[in-house]
Enzyme design. Sequence first.
Site, mmCIF file in Angstrom:
data_model
loop_
_atom_site.group_PDB
_atom_site.id
_atom_site.type_symbol
_atom_site.label_atom_id
_atom_site.label_comp_id
_atom_site.label_asym_id
_atom_site.label_seq_id
_atom_site.Cartn_x
_atom_site.Cartn_y
_atom_site.Cartn_z
ATOM 1 C CG ASP A 1 -1.893 -0.120 -10.269
ATOM 2 O OD1 ASP A 1 -0.959 -0.867 -10.635
ATOM 3 O OD2 ASP A 1 -2.729 -0.454 -9.421
ATOM 4 C CG ASN B 1 6.496 1.160 1.423
ATOM 5 O OD1 ASN B 1 7.416 0.354 1.383
ATOM 6 N ND2 ASN B 1 5.974 1.691 0.332
HETATM 7 O O1 C5P Z 1 -3.418 -2.547 -5.457
HETATM 8 P P1 C5P Z 1 -2.251 -2.995 -4.647
HETATM 9 O O2 C5P Z 1 -1.320 -1.865 -4.288
HETATM 10 O O3 C5P Z 1 -2.600 -3.825 -3.455
HETATM 11 O O4 C5P Z 1 -1.473 -3.991 -5.645
HETATM 12 C C1 C5P Z 1 -0.221 -4.484 -5.353
HETATM 13 C C2 C5P Z 1 0.476 -4.848 -6.630
HETATM 14 O O5 C5P Z 1 0.410 -3.749 -7.551
HETATM 15 C C3 C5P Z 1 1.948 -5.110 -6.419
HETATM 16 O O6 C5P Z 1 2.332 -6.066 -7.384
HETATM 17 C C4 C5P Z 1 2.581 -3.752 -6.720
HETATM 18 O O7 C5P Z 1 3.928 -3.882 -7.159
HETATM 19 C C5 C5P Z 1 1.693 -3.199 -7.803
HETATM 20 N N1 C5P Z 1 1.521 -1.732 -7.775
HETATM 21 C C6 C5P Z 1 2.071 -0.969 -8.777
HETATM 22 N N2 C5P Z 1 1.896 0.392 -8.798
HETATM 23 C C7 C5P Z 1 1.177 0.992 -7.838
HETATM 24 C C8 C5P Z 1 0.581 0.227 -6.811
HETATM 25 C C9 C5P Z 1 0.787 -1.140 -6.808
HETATM 26 O O8 C5P Z 1 2.769 -1.514 -9.663
HETATM 27 N N3 C5P Z 1 1.011 2.321 -7.871
#
Ligand code: C5P
Length: 417
Positions: free
Chosen positions: A307, A211
């Site tokens: 996540d 990205n």
């Molecule tokens: O759920 P979303 O991707 O929108 O959440 C964003 C937050 O979650 C950011 O702080 C990002 O660094 C973290 N994140 C993460 N691991 C992932 C996806 C998102 O730590 N696989």
Amino acid sequence: MINALAERRVLLGVTAGIAAYKAADLVRRLREAGADVRVVMTPGATGFVGPLTFQALSGHPVRVELLDADAEAGMAHIDIARWADIVVVAPATADFLARLAHGQADDLLSTVCLATAAPLVLAPAMNQQMWRAAATQANCALLAGRGVDRLGPDEGRQSCGDNGPGRLVEPPAILAALERRFVSGALAGRSVLVTAGPTREPIDPVRYVSNHSSGRMGYAVARAAAEAGARVTLVSGPTALDTPAAVTRIDVATAEEMASAVRARLAGADIFIGTAAVADYRPAHVAAHKIKKDAATLTLALERTTDILAEAARREPPLFAVGFAAETGDLERYARAKLIDKHLDLVAANLVGTPGIGFNTEDNELVVFWADGQRRLTRAPKDRIARELVALIADRYAQTRAAATSADAPAAQEARA
Ligand code: C5P
């Protein structure tokens, strides 16, 4: 204790006062303390001490002129302003205080002071009557109201023969004050783990899914946390950025590598800040060889990644977990949902659809949400926003800890009874 000034980038401004010679001693002491020092002089200051003195002591050319074609091709005034971790003006004359208070940018030093997001520290030096003058006092009050720090002046015998306030604070005291700034910050003694940048999920040996994240916001947050006195580890996806001073950086490429680097360091962390734009999906199968373009279409099967933030926020004992939310609409609803779903203490949310804000841009604007409050950090360069965010994190972290301690207190008393 590690030296608080080691590898700190100190921009020293020297203005036209007799105390300018003491600034030479300050440069020497800063270098001995491990700081990287650059000097900018006002044209008038060169009448007191020659730029060569500061060049020899700092190990770098000294900048004086605002419109200097050669220098602008090298370290331009905006680059110097961005480079600095801290800007110190010693000595600062009455004239310089006045120009700074009114936002003038009529020489290089005042321009750099306007253009920097770094903290500004002034050490005034002037005749005692000039210091006492209502205009000087009003200018100082104006600057203090904007968060500019002032050291001194000291009182005593002056070179003009007067006695009173207006002497430059001695270089060892300036050095000690600068050291204190870096060790007594709002996060002094805390351990902060930050993720930043994009991740790259391989499709085959030469291609990947990724990205547009530049990592700038995460690096700015890591830098601001280090400035606030924290021990900072930055787990970074691929970026083109330099490691901020006094930050330990661990380079990773994929979401899984980032997840395991974080897991390995979670135990000692007090605060986790997830700024990384982690890929949510990765190719389910990574081809062993470069995929040939034989077929008219190609379908990639993707699977979810870990996540990282949600996993960190579930650690026992709990740490203070901060997440970012990049949304294209309905900011508050999505941010608050994230706060609850991922068990976060704080969510910093921004609208990524807004031109000039968010991914790969210089500026950012955030709305920060926590369980019973929110605050908007209005549009500003990412370094400044990062500092405001870190101050807010430190504040919320302290309140959460205070609440946890007082909730424990009755139980502890019962246990003692
Ligand atoms: O759920 P979303 O991707 O929108 O959440 C964003 C937050 O979650 C950011 O702080 C990002 O660094 C973290 N994140 C993460 N691991 C992932 C996806 C998102 O730590 N696989």
